[in-house]
Design an enzyme around this catalytic site. Structure first.
Site, PDB file in Angstrom:
ATOM      1  N   ASP A  15     140.817  35.383  74.327  1.00 43.74           N
ATOM      2  CA  ASP A  15     141.136  36.500  75.220  1.00 43.74           C
ATOM      3  C   ASP A  15     142.382  37.245  74.747  1.00 43.74           C
ATOM      4  OD1 ASP A  15     140.717  38.146  77.403  1.00 43.74           O
ATOM      5  OD2 ASP A  15     141.829  36.849  78.791  1.00 43.74           O
ATOM      6  N   GLY A  18     141.859  43.298  73.741  1.00 43.94           N
ATOM      7  CA  GLY A  18     142.066  44.669  74.232  1.00 43.94           C
ATOM      8  C   GLY A  18     143.546  44.980  74.380  1.00 43.94           C
ATOM      9  N   TRP A  20     146.012  43.539  72.860  1.00 41.09           N
ATOM     10  CA  TRP A  20     146.608  43.553  71.516  1.00 41.09           C
ATOM     11  C   TRP A  20     146.449  44.941  70.895  1.00 41.09           C
ATOM     12  CZ3 TRP A  20     144.859  44.329  66.496  1.00 41.09           C
ATOM     13  CH2 TRP A  20     145.649  43.817  65.457  1.00 41.09           C
ATOM     14  N   ARG A  28     140.163  49.545  71.843  1.00 38.95           N
ATOM     15  CA  ARG A  28     139.885  48.130  72.093  1.00 38.95           C
ATOM     16  C   ARG A  28     139.056  47.504  70.965  1.00 38.95           C
ATOM     17  NH1 ARG A  28     140.684  46.067  77.027  1.00 38.95           N
ATOM     18  NH2 ARG A  28     138.969  44.636  76.730  1.00 38.95           N
ATOM     19  N   ASN A  63     130.947  39.758  81.187  1.00 35.86           N
ATOM     20  CA  ASN A  63     131.264  40.838  80.247  1.00 35.86           C
ATOM     21  C   ASN A  63     130.050  41.746  80.055  1.00 35.86           C
ATOM     22  OD1 ASN A  63     133.139  38.612  78.025  1.00 35.86           O
ATOM     23  ND2 ASN A  63     133.945  39.933  79.635  1.00 35.86           N
ATOM     24  N   ARG A 177     142.876  28.559  75.865  1.00 33.95           N
ATOM     25  CA  ARG A 177     142.702  29.961  76.232  1.00 33.95           C
ATOM     26  C   ARG A 177     143.921  30.746  75.772  1.00 33.95           C
ATOM     27  NH1 ARG A 177     139.906  32.941  81.164  1.00 33.95           N
ATOM     28  NH2 ARG A 177     140.363  35.071  80.539  1.00 33.95           N
ATOM     29  N   ARG A 183     142.805  30.646  83.576  1.00 33.82           N
ATOM     30  CA  ARG A 183     141.521  30.418  84.251  1.00 33.82           C
ATOM     31  C   ARG A 183     140.446  30.162  83.204  1.00 33.82           C
ATOM     32  NH1 ARG A 183     142.706  35.962  85.997  1.00 33.82           N
ATOM     33  NH2 ARG A 183     141.921  37.425  84.449  1.00 33.82           N
TER      34      ARG A 183
HETATM   35  C1  IPE Z   1     136.773  35.663  79.070  1.00 35.97           C
HETATM   36  O1  IPE Z   1     137.597  36.776  78.938  1.00 35.97           O
HETATM   37  C2  IPE Z   1     135.515  35.837  78.280  1.00 35.97           C
HETATM   38  C3  IPE Z   1     135.672  35.819  76.843  1.00 35.97           C
HETATM   39  C4  IPE Z   1     136.775  35.556  76.170  1.00 35.97           C
HETATM   40  C5  IPE Z   1     134.476  36.093  76.098  1.00 35.97           C
HETATM   41  P1  IPE Z   1     137.596  37.934  80.028  1.00 35.97           P
HETATM   42  O2  IPE Z   1     138.631  38.911  79.631  1.00 35.97           O
HETATM   43  O3  IPE Z   1     136.222  38.448  80.250  1.00 35.97           O
HETATM   44  O4  IPE Z   1     138.039  37.132  81.336  1.00 35.97           O
HETATM   45  P2  IPE Z   1     138.614  37.661  82.730  1.00 35.97           P
HETATM   46  O5  IPE Z   1     137.769  38.819  83.162  1.00 35.97           O
HETATM   47  O6  IPE Z   1     140.023  38.071  82.476  1.00 35.97           O
HETATM   48  O7  IPE Z   1     138.534  36.471  83.627  1.00 35.97           O
HETATM   49  C1  IPE Z   2     138.461  38.975  74.832  1.00 32.84           C
HETATM   50  O1  IPE Z   2     139.320  40.054  74.813  1.00 32.84           O
HETATM   51  C2  IPE Z   2     137.146  39.275  74.171  1.00 32.84           C
HETATM   52  C3  IPE Z   2     136.043  39.515  75.109  1.00 32.84           C
HETATM   53  C4  IPE Z   2     136.074  39.326  76.396  1.00 32.84           C
HETATM   54  C5  IPE Z   2     134.813  40.018  74.547  1.00 32.84           C
HETATM   55  P1  IPE Z   2     139.345  41.113  75.979  1.00 32.84           P
HETATM   56  O2  IPE Z   2     138.431  42.223  75.609  1.00 32.84           O
HETATM   57  O3  IPE Z   2     139.069  40.494  77.294  1.00 32.84           O
HETATM   58  O4  IPE Z   2     140.849  41.589  75.903  1.00 32.84           O
HETATM   59  P2  IPE Z   2     141.820  41.860  77.100  1.00 32.84           P
HETATM   60  O5  IPE Z   2     141.811  40.655  77.979  1.00 32.84           O
HETATM   61  O6  IPE Z   2     141.308  43.087  77.789  1.00 32.84           O
HETATM   62  O7  IPE Z   2     143.152  42.076  76.445  1.00 32.84           O
HETATM   63 MG    MG Z   3     140.214  39.624  78.715  1.00 33.67          MG
END
Ligand code: IPE
Ligand code: IPE
Ligand code: MG
Length: 229
Positions: A15, A18, A20, A28, A63, A177, A183
Protein backbone atom coordinates in the site's frame (compact mmCIF):
# COMPACT_ATOMS: atom_id res chain seq x y z
CA UNK A 1 19.37 -14.69 8.87
CA UNK A 2 18.79 -18.05 10.50
CA UNK A 3 16.46 -20.46 8.75
CA UNK A 4 14.74 -21.41 12.02
CA UNK A 5 13.51 -17.86 12.62
CA UNK A 6 12.55 -17.25 9.02
CA UNK A 7 8.85 -17.20 8.08
CA UNK A 8 7.84 -19.87 5.61
CA UNK A 9 5.11 -17.71 4.10
CA UNK A 10 4.96 -13.91 4.07
CA UNK A 11 1.91 -11.89 3.05
CA UNK A 12 2.56 -8.40 1.74
CA UNK A 13 -0.05 -5.65 1.55
CA UNK A 14 1.60 -3.31 -0.94
CA UNK A 15 0.00 0.00 0.00
CA UNK A 16 0.98 3.61 -0.58
CA UNK A 17 1.74 3.74 -4.31
CA UNK A 18 -0.69 6.59 -4.96
CA UNK A 19 0.62 8.75 -2.11
CA UNK A 20 4.20 8.10 -3.19
CA UNK A 21 3.38 9.40 -6.67
CA UNK A 22 1.40 12.36 -5.32
CA UNK A 23 4.40 13.51 -3.27
CA UNK A 24 6.32 13.62 -6.53
CA UNK A 25 3.51 15.43 -8.37
CA UNK A 26 3.15 12.43 -10.67
CA UNK A 27 0.07 10.41 -11.66
CA UNK A 28 -0.94 7.46 -9.49
CA UNK A 29 0.05 5.10 -12.29
CA UNK A 30 3.66 6.21 -11.81
CA UNK A 31 3.41 5.02 -8.22
CA UNK A 32 1.97 1.66 -9.26
CA UNK A 33 4.74 1.18 -11.75
CA UNK A 34 7.38 1.98 -9.11
CA UNK A 35 5.53 -0.38 -6.79
CA UNK A 36 5.86 -3.22 -9.26
CA UNK A 37 9.63 -2.69 -9.38
CA UNK A 38 9.77 -2.71 -5.58
CA UNK A 39 7.76 -5.93 -5.51
CA UNK A 40 10.15 -7.62 -7.93
CA UNK A 41 13.13 -6.74 -5.72
CA UNK A 42 11.40 -7.93 -2.54
CA UNK A 43 10.45 -11.21 -4.22
CA UNK A 44 14.08 -11.74 -5.24
CA UNK A 45 15.17 -11.12 -1.68
CA UNK A 46 12.55 -13.49 -0.28
CA UNK A 47 13.69 -16.23 -2.60
CA UNK A 48 17.35 -15.63 -1.87
CA UNK A 49 16.71 -15.93 1.87
CA UNK A 50 14.85 -19.21 1.53
CA UNK A 51 11.32 -18.00 2.21
CA UNK A 52 9.01 -20.46 0.43
CA UNK A 53 5.94 -18.33 -0.30
CA UNK A 54 5.41 -14.62 -0.78
CA UNK A 55 1.80 -13.55 -1.31
CA UNK A 56 1.47 -10.03 -2.68
CA UNK A 57 -1.85 -8.19 -2.48
CA UNK A 58 -2.07 -6.61 -5.91
CA UNK A 59 -5.80 -5.89 -6.27
CA UNK A 60 -8.62 -6.30 -3.76
CA UNK A 61 -12.25 -7.07 -4.58
CA UNK A 62 -13.01 -3.59 -3.25
CA UNK A 63 -10.37 -1.98 -5.49
CA UNK A 64 -12.04 -3.54 -8.52
CA UNK A 65 -15.37 -2.04 -7.49
CA UNK A 66 -14.24 1.32 -6.16
CA UNK A 67 -11.23 2.50 -8.21
CA UNK A 68 -11.67 4.63 -11.34
CA UNK A 69 -11.69 2.68 -14.61
CA UNK A 70 -8.52 4.32 -15.90
CA UNK A 71 -6.57 3.42 -12.77
CA UNK A 72 -7.78 -0.18 -13.03
CA UNK A 73 -6.65 -0.23 -16.64
CA UNK A 74 -3.17 0.94 -15.55
CA UNK A 75 -3.09 -1.85 -12.97
CA UNK A 76 -4.12 -4.41 -15.59
CA UNK A 77 -1.38 -3.07 -17.86
CA UNK A 78 1.16 -3.72 -15.12
CA UNK A 79 -0.15 -7.25 -14.71
CA UNK A 80 0.09 -7.71 -18.48
CA UNK A 81 3.68 -6.52 -18.33
CA UNK A 82 4.60 -8.70 -15.37
CA UNK A 83 3.00 -11.86 -16.71
CA UNK A 84 4.31 -11.51 -20.25
CA UNK A 85 7.82 -10.30 -19.42
CA UNK A 86 9.10 -10.26 -15.83
CA UNK A 87 7.67 -13.65 -14.95
CA UNK A 88 10.33 -15.25 -17.17
CA UNK A 89 13.07 -14.10 -14.79
CA UNK A 90 11.22 -15.81 -12.00
CA UNK A 91 10.96 -19.07 -13.95
CA UNK A 92 14.63 -18.82 -14.84
CA UNK A 93 15.39 -18.65 -11.13
CA UNK A 94 13.34 -21.84 -10.71
CA UNK A 95 10.36 -20.19 -9.03
CA UNK A 96 6.62 -20.53 -9.54
CA UNK A 97 3.71 -18.12 -9.71
CA UNK A 98 0.26 -18.74 -8.39
CA UNK A 99 -2.81 -16.51 -8.51
CA UNK A 100 -5.53 -16.32 -5.86
CA UNK A 101 -8.79 -14.42 -6.16
CA UNK A 102 -11.80 -14.37 -8.45
CA UNK A 103 -10.62 -14.06 -12.04
CA UNK A 104 -14.09 -14.11 -13.58
CA UNK A 105 -14.55 -10.33 -14.00
CA UNK A 106 -10.99 -9.63 -15.24
CA UNK A 107 -10.30 -8.77 -18.91
CA UNK A 108 -10.04 -11.94 -21.01
CA UNK A 109 -6.42 -11.38 -22.05
CA UNK A 110 -5.37 -10.80 -18.44
CA UNK A 111 -7.15 -13.99 -17.38
CA UNK A 112 -5.29 -15.90 -20.07
CA UNK A 113 -1.94 -14.44 -18.99
CA UNK A 114 -2.59 -15.38 -15.37
CA UNK A 115 -3.65 -18.92 -16.32
CA UNK A 116 -0.57 -19.33 -18.51
CA UNK A 117 1.65 -17.85 -15.81
CA UNK A 118 0.61 -20.63 -13.47
CA UNK A 119 0.68 -23.37 -16.11
CA UNK A 120 4.16 -22.46 -17.35
CA UNK A 121 5.66 -22.39 -13.86
CA UNK A 122 8.45 -24.90 -13.26
CA UNK A 123 7.61 -27.96 -11.17
CA UNK A 124 8.72 -28.42 -7.61
CA UNK A 125 10.02 -24.91 -7.12
CA UNK A 126 11.37 -23.87 -3.74
CA UNK A 127 9.83 -20.43 -4.04
CA UNK A 128 6.31 -19.42 -5.06
CA UNK A 129 5.20 -15.86 -5.69
CA UNK A 130 1.46 -15.74 -5.07
CA UNK A 131 -0.51 -12.86 -6.58
CA UNK A 132 -3.75 -11.90 -4.87
CA UNK A 133 -5.79 -10.37 -7.69
CA UNK A 134 -9.43 -9.41 -7.27
CA UNK A 135 -8.93 -11.12 -3.95
CA UNK A 136 -11.12 -10.55 -0.91
CA UNK A 137 -11.34 -12.81 2.12
CA UNK A 138 -15.07 -12.43 2.55
CA UNK A 139 -15.87 -13.50 -0.98
CA UNK A 140 -13.30 -16.31 -0.68
CA UNK A 141 -14.98 -17.57 2.49
CA UNK A 142 -18.47 -17.33 0.98
CA UNK A 143 -17.25 -19.18 -2.06
CA UNK A 144 -15.90 -21.95 0.20
CA UNK A 145 -19.22 -22.13 2.06
CA UNK A 146 -21.09 -22.53 -1.22
CA UNK A 147 -18.69 -25.24 -2.40
CA UNK A 148 -19.23 -27.19 0.84
CA UNK A 149 -22.98 -26.77 0.95
CA UNK A 150 -23.89 -29.88 -1.03
CA UNK A 151 -21.80 -32.13 1.18
CA UNK A 152 -23.38 -34.07 4.09
CA UNK A 153 -20.14 -34.20 6.05
CA UNK A 154 -19.53 -31.63 8.73
CA UNK A 155 -16.76 -29.33 7.55
CA UNK A 156 -13.66 -29.30 9.69
CA UNK A 157 -10.89 -26.71 9.41
CA UNK A 158 -8.91 -28.71 6.87
CA UNK A 159 -11.93 -29.38 4.65
CA UNK A 160 -12.90 -25.72 4.79
CA UNK A 161 -9.36 -24.51 4.08
CA UNK A 162 -9.20 -26.82 1.07
CA UNK A 163 -12.06 -24.83 -0.50
CA UNK A 164 -10.27 -21.50 -0.12
CA UNK A 165 -8.24 -20.02 -2.98
CA UNK A 166 -5.14 -20.71 -0.90
CA UNK A 167 -5.65 -24.50 -0.92
CA UNK A 168 -2.23 -26.12 -0.59
CA UNK A 169 -0.48 -23.02 0.74
CA UNK A 170 0.64 -22.92 4.37
CA UNK A 171 -0.88 -20.14 6.48
CA UNK A 172 1.10 -16.91 6.40
CA UNK A 173 3.52 -16.57 9.32
CA UNK A 174 4.05 -12.88 8.80
CA UNK A 175 1.89 -10.20 7.20
CA UNK A 176 3.54 -6.92 6.29
CA UNK A 177 1.59 -3.79 5.42
CA UNK A 178 3.36 -0.75 4.01
CA UNK A 179 1.90 2.72 3.63
CA UNK A 180 1.03 3.47 7.24
CA UNK A 181 -2.53 2.12 7.51
CA UNK A 182 -3.05 -0.36 10.32
CA UNK A 183 -5.66 -2.73 8.90
CA UNK A 184 -5.94 -5.89 6.84
CA UNK A 185 -8.36 -4.62 4.17
CA UNK A 186 -9.92 -8.04 3.56
CA UNK A 187 -6.58 -9.86 3.11
CA UNK A 188 -6.22 -13.52 4.23
CA UNK A 189 -8.58 -13.17 7.19
CA UNK A 190 -9.03 -16.91 7.76
CA UNK A 191 -5.41 -17.76 7.00
CA UNK A 192 -3.93 -15.01 9.20
CA UNK A 193 -5.48 -16.33 12.42
CA UNK A 194 -2.01 -16.69 13.98
CA UNK A 195 0.10 -14.57 11.65
CA UNK A 196 2.45 -12.00 13.11
CA UNK A 197 1.58 -8.53 11.84
CA UNK A 198 4.09 -5.85 10.87
CA UNK A 199 3.08 -2.34 9.88
CA UNK A 200 5.43 0.26 8.45
CA UNK A 201 4.82 3.85 7.35
CA UNK A 202 7.18 3.32 4.38
CA UNK A 203 5.22 3.81 1.15
CA UNK A 204 5.41 0.70 -0.98
CA UNK A 205 7.67 2.02 -3.79
CA UNK A 206 10.23 2.84 -1.06
CA UNK A 207 9.96 -0.63 0.48
CA UNK A 208 13.42 -1.94 -0.38
CA UNK A 209 14.87 -5.38 0.38
CA UNK A 210 16.57 -3.69 3.38
CA UNK A 211 13.14 -2.65 4.68
CA UNK A 212 11.93 -6.20 4.11
CA UNK A 213 14.88 -7.48 6.15
CA UNK A 214 13.83 -5.16 9.00
CA UNK A 215 10.41 -6.79 9.06
CA UNK A 216 12.03 -10.23 9.14
CA UNK A 217 14.30 -9.20 12.00
CA UNK A 218 11.28 -8.01 13.96
CA UNK A 219 9.49 -11.27 13.16
CA UNK A 220 12.47 -13.29 14.42
CA UNK A 221 12.02 -11.66 17.85
CA UNK A 222 8.32 -12.46 18.16
CA UNK A 223 7.17 -15.17 20.52
CA UNK A 224 4.48 -17.26 18.83
CA UNK A 225 2.43 -18.99 21.47
CA UNK A 226 -0.69 -20.22 19.64
CA UNK A 227 -2.67 -19.95 22.83
CA UNK A 228 -0.08 -21.84 24.88
CA UNK A 229 2.39 -20.60 27.46
C1 IPE B 1 -5.24 -2.67 0.14
O1 IPE B 1 -4.96 -1.33 -0.13
C2 IPE B 1 -5.30 -3.47 -1.12
C3 IPE B 1 -4.05 -3.64 -1.81
C4 IPE B 1 -2.85 -3.28 -1.40
C5 IPE B 1 -4.14 -4.32 -3.08
P1 IPE B 1 -6.13 -0.26 -0.23
O2 IPE B 1 -5.50 1.06 -0.45
O3 IPE B 1 -7.16 -0.69 -1.21
O4 IPE B 1 -6.77 -0.35 1.23
P2 IPE B 1 -7.72 0.66 2.01
O5 IPE B 1 -8.80 1.09 1.07
O6 IPE B 1 -6.87 1.81 2.43
O7 IPE B 1 -8.20 -0.12 3.18
C1 IPE C 1 -1.70 0.13 -3.24
O1 IPE C 1 -1.49 1.48 -3.42
C2 IPE C 1 -1.93 -0.59 -4.54
C3 IPE C 1 -3.34 -0.93 -4.80
C4 IPE C 1 -4.32 -0.82 -3.95
C5 IPE C 1 -3.66 -1.42 -6.12
P1 IPE C 1 -2.69 2.51 -3.40
O2 IPE C 1 -3.14 2.71 -4.80
O3 IPE C 1 -3.75 2.11 -2.45
O4 IPE C 1 -1.94 3.80 -2.87
P2 IPE C 1 -2.47 4.83 -1.81
O5 IPE C 1 -2.89 4.07 -0.60
O6 IPE C 1 -3.60 5.57 -2.47
O7 IPE C 1 -1.28 5.71 -1.54
MG1 MG D 1 -4.09 2.43 -0.48
Amino acid sequence: MEKSTLPRHVGLIMDGNGRWAKKRLRPRSFGHSAGMNAMIEVAKRAKELGIEYLTVYALSTENLINRPKDELEELFNLLRKYFSKHVKQLYKAGARVRVIGDRTPLPEDVKKLLDDGEKNSPDGAAFTLVFAINYGSRSEILNAVNLLRGSDDKADEAAFASKLYTDGLPDPDLIIRTGGEVRLSNFLLWQAAYAELYFTPVLFPDFTPAEFDKALEEYAKRNRRYGGL
